[in-house]
Design a protein around this motif. Structure first.
Motif, PDB file in Angstrom:
ATOM      1  N   THR A  96     107.756  19.698 -17.652  1.00 41.40           N
ATOM      2  CA  THR A  96     106.912  19.393 -16.496  1.00 41.40           C
ATOM      3  C   THR A  96     105.499  19.813 -16.871  1.00 41.40           C
ATOM      4  N   ALA A  97     104.625  18.829 -17.079  1.00 42.96           N
ATOM      5  CA  ALA A  97     103.297  19.106 -17.627  1.00 42.96           C
ATOM      6  C   ALA A  97     102.245  18.287 -16.892  1.00 42.96           C
ATOM      7  N   ASN A 112     108.289  29.427 -11.613  1.00 37.94           N
ATOM      8  CA  ASN A 112     108.205  28.040 -12.074  1.00 37.94           C
ATOM      9  C   ASN A 112     107.795  27.108 -10.935  1.00 37.94           C
ATOM     10  N   ALA A 113     108.298  27.397  -9.739  1.00 40.28           N
ATOM     11  CA  ALA A 113     107.895  26.604  -8.578  1.00 40.28           C
ATOM     12  C   ALA A 113     106.395  26.742  -8.335  1.00 40.28           C
ATOM     13  N   ILE A 165     103.614  23.677  -8.364  1.00 35.68           N
ATOM     14  CA  ILE A 165     102.713  23.416  -7.236  1.00 35.68           C
ATOM     15  C   ILE A 165     101.261  23.496  -7.692  1.00 35.68           C
ATOM     16  N   ASN A 166     100.940  24.461  -8.533  1.00 31.42           N
ATOM     17  CA  ASN A 166      99.565  24.574  -9.027  1.00 31.42           C
ATOM     18  C   ASN A 166      99.192  23.382  -9.902  1.00 31.42           C
ATOM     19  N   TYR A 167     100.147  22.861 -10.686  1.00 34.10           N
ATOM     20  CA  TYR A 167      99.881  21.644 -11.462  1.00 34.10           C
ATOM     21  C   TYR A 167      99.585  20.472 -10.520  1.00 34.10           C
ATOM     22  N   GLY A 192     105.955  40.749  -7.419  1.00 29.24           N
ATOM     23  CA  GLY A 192     106.883  41.061  -8.502  1.00 29.24           C
ATOM     24  C   GLY A 192     108.218  40.347  -8.439  1.00 29.24           C
ATOM     25  N   ASN A 193     108.312  39.301  -7.603  1.00 30.22           N
ATOM     26  CA  ASN A 193     109.591  38.602  -7.430  1.00 30.22           C
ATOM     27  C   ASN A 193     109.592  37.193  -8.017  1.00 30.22           C
ATOM     28  N   GLY A 194     108.747  36.957  -8.997  1.00 30.04           N
ATOM     29  CA  GLY A 194     108.628  35.610  -9.552  1.00 30.04           C
ATOM     30  C   GLY A 194     109.871  35.097 -10.235  1.00 30.04           C
ATOM     31  N   GLN A 195     110.709  36.002 -10.751  1.00 30.74           N
ATOM     32  CA  GLN A 195     111.918  35.558 -11.449  1.00 30.74           C
ATOM     33  C   GLN A 195     113.120  35.386 -10.522  1.00 30.74           C
TER      34      GLN A 195
END
Length: 296
Positions: free
Chosen positions: A97-98, A238-239, A243-245, A274-277
């Protein structure tokens, strides 16, 4: 055809095993610490390589399945990247996803070396990858797609040609914006319901019987009802990246992104804590209000 893959993660591992098991192709893969366990692939005859260039030199088709644009650029044009090992006629299939602008730039560099490049981002989940039932949105030369279609058929249910190079990634970002946006909204509603002591199954049933019925509900329902996050093993970080892309793409085109900004703000507050994963369904708990001192 000899096949190579760079990125044997949650999605790439399923792709790799089906390339060999269902497709019957020989496979070379980049040996990387970010890979899922590769014991099964080795047993099936896959060959590990030390650099992307080695993967390219051993392959007629190279599948790239990495996190995002910086990783794609490093894999393709880095010091020991695919570009330095390609032989004329090789086709790179970018399943990452790029950003579309990265895709077009990589495609131009690979084309100048006498090789082909298509973007083929995936929809569906790691479970579908394992079962060989991914869907691909392919941008690029239709003739290149037909050349690699037999390889793609080994790990997909549906392959759509959606337009010129870069348009696969445009559609993937649109798809992920809608999908992640729906699930973020639903997680916020489910968190409110839990704080109000509404039974999770009752909430799911009410939504499913009305305007809330959706794939997003189907994927979050196991967590809302039973706390089971495994139906969607997709990291919140990753979400946020996706969204930023989308926001970057919208900004460059001058399109409205008001709602996308709101989704990004909601998710970034979680990753910054700290909950990104954590997996995306866990937003339901992470959006809940903190308990009062008396524990209520």
């Amino acid at each position: 055809m000899k096949v190579g893959i760079v990125g044997v993660g949650l999605m790439g591992h399923g792709i790799a095993r089906n390339v060999m098991r269902r497709g019957g192709y020989s496979l070379s893969f980049l040996d990387h610490p970010g890979n899922q366990p590769v014991d099964e692939l080795i047993r099936l005859g896959a060959s590990p390589c030390k650099t992307p260039a080695e993967v390219a030199a051993a392959s007629d088709v190279v599948i790239v399945c990495v996190t995002g644009s910086p990783q794609v650029e490093a894999v393709v044009t880095g010091e020991t990247g695919l570009l330095s090992g390609l032989t004329p006629g090789t086709v790179i299939v970018d399943c990452s996803t790029a950003l579309p602008e990265t895709t077009r730039r990589m495609g131009a560099a690979v084309g100048a070396a006498g090789c082909g490049y298509v973007d083929a981002p995936m929809t569906r989940t790691a479970k579908h990858a394992h079962e060989g039932q991914l869907n691909l949105l392919v941008g690029g030369d239709p003739e290149l797609l037909e050349r690699v279609r037999p390889v793609l058929a080994s790990f997909t249910e549906d392959v759509k040609h959606v337009g010129p190079l870069g348009q696969g990634h445009e559609l993937k970002l649109l798809h992920n914006y809608v999908s992640i946006g729906f699930m973020t909204l639903l997680a916020e509603a489910a968190a409110h319901a839990a704080d109000a002591h509404v039974d999770g199954q009752v909430l799911v049933d009410v939504l499913a019987g009305g305007g809330g019925a959706s794939a997003a509900l189907d994927r979050l329902a196991p967590f809302i009802v039973e706390g089971d996050r495994e139906g969607l093993p997709f990291a919140i970080a990753n979400a946020q990246k996706d969204i930023n892309y989308f926001r970057d793409m919208a900004r460059q085109s001058g399109a409205q992104k008001i709602i996308a900004d709101g989704v990004a703000n909601a998710i970034s507050a979680v990753t910054e804590s700290g909950n990104g994963q954590a997996y995306l369904p866990e937003l339901v708990n992470l959006f809940r209000k903190p308990p009062r001192v008396d524990g209520v």
